[in-house]
Design an enzyme around this catalytic site. Structure first.
Site, short mmCIF file in Angstrom:
data_model
loop_
_atom_site.label_atom_id
_atom_site.label_comp_id
_atom_site.label_asym_id
_atom_site.label_seq_id
_atom_site.Cartn_x
_atom_site.Cartn_y
_atom_site.Cartn_z
CB SER A 190 -0.97 -0.04 1.18
OG SER A 190 -1.95 0.96 1.08
CG ASP A 347 -6.85 -2.17 -3.85
OD1 ASP A 347 -7.29 -1.10 -3.37
OD2 ASP A 347 -5.65 -2.51 -3.78
CG HIS A 377 -6.02 -1.62 -0.06
ND1 HIS A 377 -5.08 -1.37 -1.04
CD2 HIS A 377 -5.53 -1.07 1.08
CE1 HIS A 377 -4.08 -0.70 -0.52
NE2 HIS A 377 -4.32 -0.50 0.77
#
Length: 407
Positions: A190, A347, A377
Site C-alpha cells: 500500500s 481494490d 485492499h
C-alpha cells in the site's frame, strides 16, 4: 420480558444494518470482511469525533486502536532473532535466522503501509510477515519504522526510507549482517509499496551506492494522486477496507494539505482539462491506453472541463514523482529493478499497480503482475491470526515464493 425481547430484536436489527454492506460476489469471504470493515468504520468514526471535539487528532485515535488490536496477535516464528537499531538515524528492526553467519544470505527491506500515517511495523501482522519472510527465505529482513503523519509530512517518510536503504546497502553493513550485495530486495504494501517504488527509483539512479536492489515487490501500491476516477476507483469506491474518500484523506494528510480538499480531488477538479501543469504527465496515467479492455470494462475517464486551478500550485507534492512514482520519467524507470506487483480486483488501487507494471514493461523492466480476482485492499495483513482470509494467506505464500525463486 417482552420489553427485553423487543430491545434485543431492535439491537440485532440495528447491528445487522450497520454491519451489512453490499459486496461483489467474487470477493474473498464477504461476511468476514463486512465484520472487519464495520469494526474499522467504528474506529474511524471515533477518531473523527475525538478530532472534532479537540481531544486528539483522528489519526492518533485510529492508530491507538490498531496498535491495541495488533498487540493481541501472537508472535510467530520465534526462532527468528530481532534487534531494534538505527540506520542513519532511522529506527529499523532487523530480523535474521540463527546460525550460518559465515554463509551469505539474501536480504529484504520491508516498508509498511497504512496511508503514511497508520501502522505498527513491530507488532502483530507486520511482525509476523517479516518473521515469515526471514524464516522462509533464510534471509535478513529490515523493516523501516519511519515517522508518520500527522507528526511529519512528505517528504519526511520518503527521505527516511531512502536513508535506511542507503545505510543497508553500505558494504560494511551488508558484511555485518552477512548479506550478499547482489541479492537485496525492497518490498512494501500500500503506502509502503509507494515508498518502496520511490526508493527503488532513487537507488536505481543513485551514484553513491555501490550495491543496488535486485528486486522490488510492490503489494497493492498507491502510486498517484492525480486521478481518483480510474476504472478501479469507479468500480471499487465503496468496497472495504480502503474507500475512495479514505484514500483521498490519506493523500492530503501525507502531503500536509487542507483536508477540506478531499471532495474536490475525488471529483478530479485538480486535474481538469484546463490544468496546464499536467500537460507532460497525463500520458503517464492514461489508463485508457495503459490498461487492457477487460480491466477498463465500461468505465470512462472523468476529467471536468474546468476545475480548481489553485490545488496543484498549493499542493505541489501532487506532481512530485517522489510522492507519486507513476509520474517518473522513462529514463528513471529504466534504471529500476525487476518488479513483482500484486493487485486485487476489488481494490481502488488496482489500476495504480497495473499502470505502473505497464510503464515499467514499456521501459524495458521485467515485471510480474500477480492479480487476485478475489483480492481486496489490505488482504496481506489478514493472513495471520485472528483475521485469516484465504486470499491473504495465498498472496503471502505466492509473493514469498516469487522472492525465493528470483532473489
Amino acid at each position: 420480558m417482552k420489553l427485553l425481547c423487543g430491545f434485543t430484536l431492535l439491537l440485532t436489527v440495528a447491528l445487522a444494518y450497520y454491519v451489512y454492506i453490499p459486496l461483489p460476489r467474487t470477493i474473498s469471504e464477504p461476511w468476514k470482511l463486512m465484520v472487519l470493515d464495520a469494526t474499522f468504520r467504528g474506529v474511524v468514526k471515533m477518531g473523527d469525533i475525538a478530532h472534532s471535539l479537540g481531544l486528539s487528532h483522528s489519526v492518533h485515535v485510529i492508530n491507538s486502536a490498531i496498535v491495541g488490536f495488533e498487540s493481541l496477535v501472537p508472535i510467530t516464528n520465534q526462532e527468528i532473532q530481532t534487534e531494534d537499531v538505527l540506520f542513519d538515524g532511522v529506527h529499523v528492526r532487523v530480523y535474521y535466522p540463527q546460525g550460518e553467519e559465515e554463509k551469505l544470505r539474501r536480504a529484504v527491506m520491508f516498508i509498511h503501509g497504512g496511508g503514511w500515517s497508520l501502522g505498527a511495523p513491530k507488532l502483530g501482522s507486520y511482525d509476523s510477515l517479516c518473521r515469515q519472510m526471514s524464516a522462509d527465505l533464510n534471509a535478513v529482513v529490515v523493516t523501516v519504522d519511519y515517522r508518520m503523519a500527522p507528526d511529519v509530512h512528505f517528504p519526511v517518510q520518503y527521505e527516511e526510507c531512502v536513508q535506511a536503504a542507503k545505510h543497508l546497502l553500505k558494504p560494511e553493513v551488508l558484511k555485518q549482517y552477512s548479506v550478499d550485495p547482489e541479492r537485496v530486495a525492497v518490498c512494501g504494501d500500500s503506502a509502503g509499496g509507494n515508498l518502496a517504488a520511490a526508493v527503488a527509483q532513487r537507488i536505481g539512479t543513485e551514484n553513491s551506492t555501490s550495491a543496488k536492489f535486485k528486486l522490488q515487490v510492490l503489494i497493492y501500491p498507491v502510486l498517484q494522486a492525480l486521478d481518483f476516477n480510474t476504472a478501479s476507483y469507479q468500480q471499487n469506491h465503496n468496497v472495504p477496507i480502503l474507500y475512495r474518500r479514505l484514500m483521498a484523506r490519506f493523500w492530503l494528510e501525507y502531503l500536509g494539505a487542507d483536508p477540506e480538499l478531499a471532495h474536490s480531488i475525488m471529483m478530479n477538479n485538480h486535474t481538469a482539462q484546463d490544468q496546464n501543469l499536467l500537460s507532460q504527465n497525463r500520458a503517464k496515467l492514461d489508463w485508457t491506453n495503459l490498461l487492457p479492455k477487460e480491466i477498463r470494462k465500461h468505465f470512462k475517464p472523468v476529467f471536468p472541463v474546468t476545475g480548481s486551478p489553485n490545488i496543484l500550485s498549493d499542493v505541489p507534492g501532487l506532481l512530485d514523482s517522489r510522492a507519486s512514482p507513476l509520474l517518473a520519467e522513462d529514463e528513471v524507470l529504466r534504471m529500476a529493478p525487476r518488479a513483482y506487483i500484486m493487485t486485487g480486483e476489488h481494490d481502488v488501487l488496482r489500476d495504480d499497480g497495473m499502470m505502473y507494471a505497464r510503464r515499467l514493461e514499456l521501459a524495458g523492466v521485467s515485471v510480474t503482475n500477480d492479480h487476485y480476482q478475489d483480492g481486496f485492499h489490505g488482504c496481506v495483513s489478514f493472513a495471520f491470526w485472528p483475521c485469516y482470509f484465504s486470499v491473504g494467506v495465498n498472496a503471502v505464500q505466492n509473493y514469498i515464493a516469487w522472492l525465493d525463486k528470483h532473489l
